[in-house]
Design a protein around this motif. Sequence first.
Motif, PDB file in Angstrom:
ATOM      1  N   SER A  20      -1.681  21.196 -26.623  1.00  0.00           N
ATOM      2  CA  SER A  20      -2.521  22.161 -27.149  1.00  0.00           C
ATOM      3  C   SER A  20      -2.502  23.533 -26.360  1.00  0.00           C
ATOM      4  O   SER A  20      -2.725  24.810 -26.927  1.00  0.00           O
ATOM      5  N   GLY A  46      -2.724  20.606 -31.879  1.00  0.00           N
ATOM      6  CA  GLY A  46      -3.885  21.503 -31.906  1.00  0.00           C
ATOM      7  C   GLY A  46      -3.791  22.678 -31.472  1.00  0.00           C
ATOM      8  O   GLY A  46      -4.493  23.434 -31.343  1.00  0.00           O
ATOM      9  N   SER A 112      -2.106  13.557 -37.212  1.00  0.00           N
ATOM     10  CA  SER A 112      -3.125  14.557 -37.922  1.00  0.00           C
ATOM     11  C   SER A 112      -4.246  14.667 -36.695  1.00  0.00           C
ATOM     12  O   SER A 112      -5.010  15.647 -36.555  1.00  0.00           O
ATOM     13  N   THR A 113      -4.121  14.008 -35.386  1.00  0.00           N
ATOM     14  CA  THR A 113      -4.918  14.039 -34.514  1.00  0.00           C
ATOM     15  C   THR A 113      -4.116  14.745 -33.342  1.00  0.00           C
ATOM     16  O   THR A 113      -2.943  14.382 -33.112  1.00  0.00           O
TER      17      THR A 113
END
Length: 516
Positions: A20, A46, A112-113
């Motif tokens: 991220s 993310g 998707s996470t």
Amino acid sequence: MILPKPSRFERHDGAFLLSSRTTLSADDASAAAASAVRRAFGPATGSAFDAPESGAAAGISLSVDSERLGPEAYTLTVTPERIEIVGGDPAGVFYGVQSLRQVVPAEALSASTAGDWEVPAVSVRDQPKFGWRGTMLDVGRHFMPKEFVLKLLDLLALHKLNVFHFHLTEDQGWRLAIEKYPRLTEVGAWRPETLIGHANRPASEHTFDGTPHGGFYTQDDIREIVAYAAERFITVVPEIDMPGHMLAAITAYPELGNGIKPPKVGTVWGISDEVLNVEDSTLDFCRDVLAEVLALFPSPFVHCGGDECPKVEWKASESAQARIRELGLADEDALQAWFTGQMAKYLAENGRRFVGWDEVLEGGGPANLPSDVVVMSWRSEEGGIEAARGGLDVVMAPCQYVYFDYYQSDNHDTEPLAIGGHVPLSKVYGYRPIPGELEAEAARHVLGAQAQLWTEYVPNQEHAEYMLFPRLCAFAEAVWRDDANGIESYDAFLERLRPHLARLDALGVNYRKLDD
Ligand code: ACM
């Protein structure tokens, strides 16, 4: 790990951690590749892939250097500190991102996470052998929803394929809304029913499903598809097949036909004798349709078909015979060559190039065609060889190697019904777009090659994916690789393909499983 196999690949110690916190810098020419990074890794990390704070180095840097690298070429360098992609042009940077997608673990393609992903340190230097790396989809026999077309474009991009040939019109259905001729879709996009089983039985044994089939793309759908493709460096080459394969259009506007049989949108597969007439008004119709096509599709190439145009109606038609006499032509084949020339002229006047199936060579050969015509060689390699020797550009699409409607196994009991033929994965992998006998001078006219999916026996998206994959993975190798970098065995390819199939799993592709 990357498919198609890069020209040069080295694995080093260590890994970069994609997370991220990963930042991104991109020069202006790499904006599309930057979007591709965000699409590919945004959900899985993310990260918004913002620019680094001033003075700090970016985690991922994207840039174009056209002095150092050629068109579509790229280098990808992953070290524990950073990921750097340099392309010879914007497409090259984009292909570097596609390779990066294949260096990260396959699960990252669909995660998707948000998580952290280890990217192994590598250095890659790569460029394609051929400029035309195409895939054709027939949406005439079975309409395929826009969402599937978009998914397919994503999959083409992953495999660095750059031409989507959109076969939009057929005897059994016209799929493109044309404002000037609304009946093309009101009438021509629908058939009342479809043959059950294979067409190679006597007509008296044919049975039908009694279920209407149809659908078409609005002009807004097409604009969306073309833009989606352009973001992925894919040219959409539209095909309006003429003067044969026009039964749906003739049903909508019977004045386009030869008036010999009452027209009805096709419900059976095969070659229809019903073809366009050659009146001035019909040529105007073709030009009017092409005018709307040109406004929708920026492609420098426009395909006008030309395949499988039986001459029985022209032989019987007084007006076609009058046209032959008026033009001083030898026969009906020459009449089709004249028709081809008329359409090629119209396209050239509008800055586009005519592409046709190899039948356009009949009635005079390459010398009888405008020099900017591109011949797509499908019945064998022969048409392509003749055209290239005659100085015309060529796209190789021989059915014996790259027709993906053909069976993938010689055991038909274990495969879904198909049109025929035998094109197993190994044959596609072994395919070379330049025929061995072609002289170097003529070989320069081979722009590349193309895989075809005709959909007579392919009623839906899941089945289309089954026919396309993994053969399209092997095809991507055939148009990307340069034998000068070494020749790989089929077994070695299979070793690379197996982990690649995990990516297709992650992307939800219904590919055919490998034979044990
Ligand atoms: C073709 O397969 N009729 C081009």
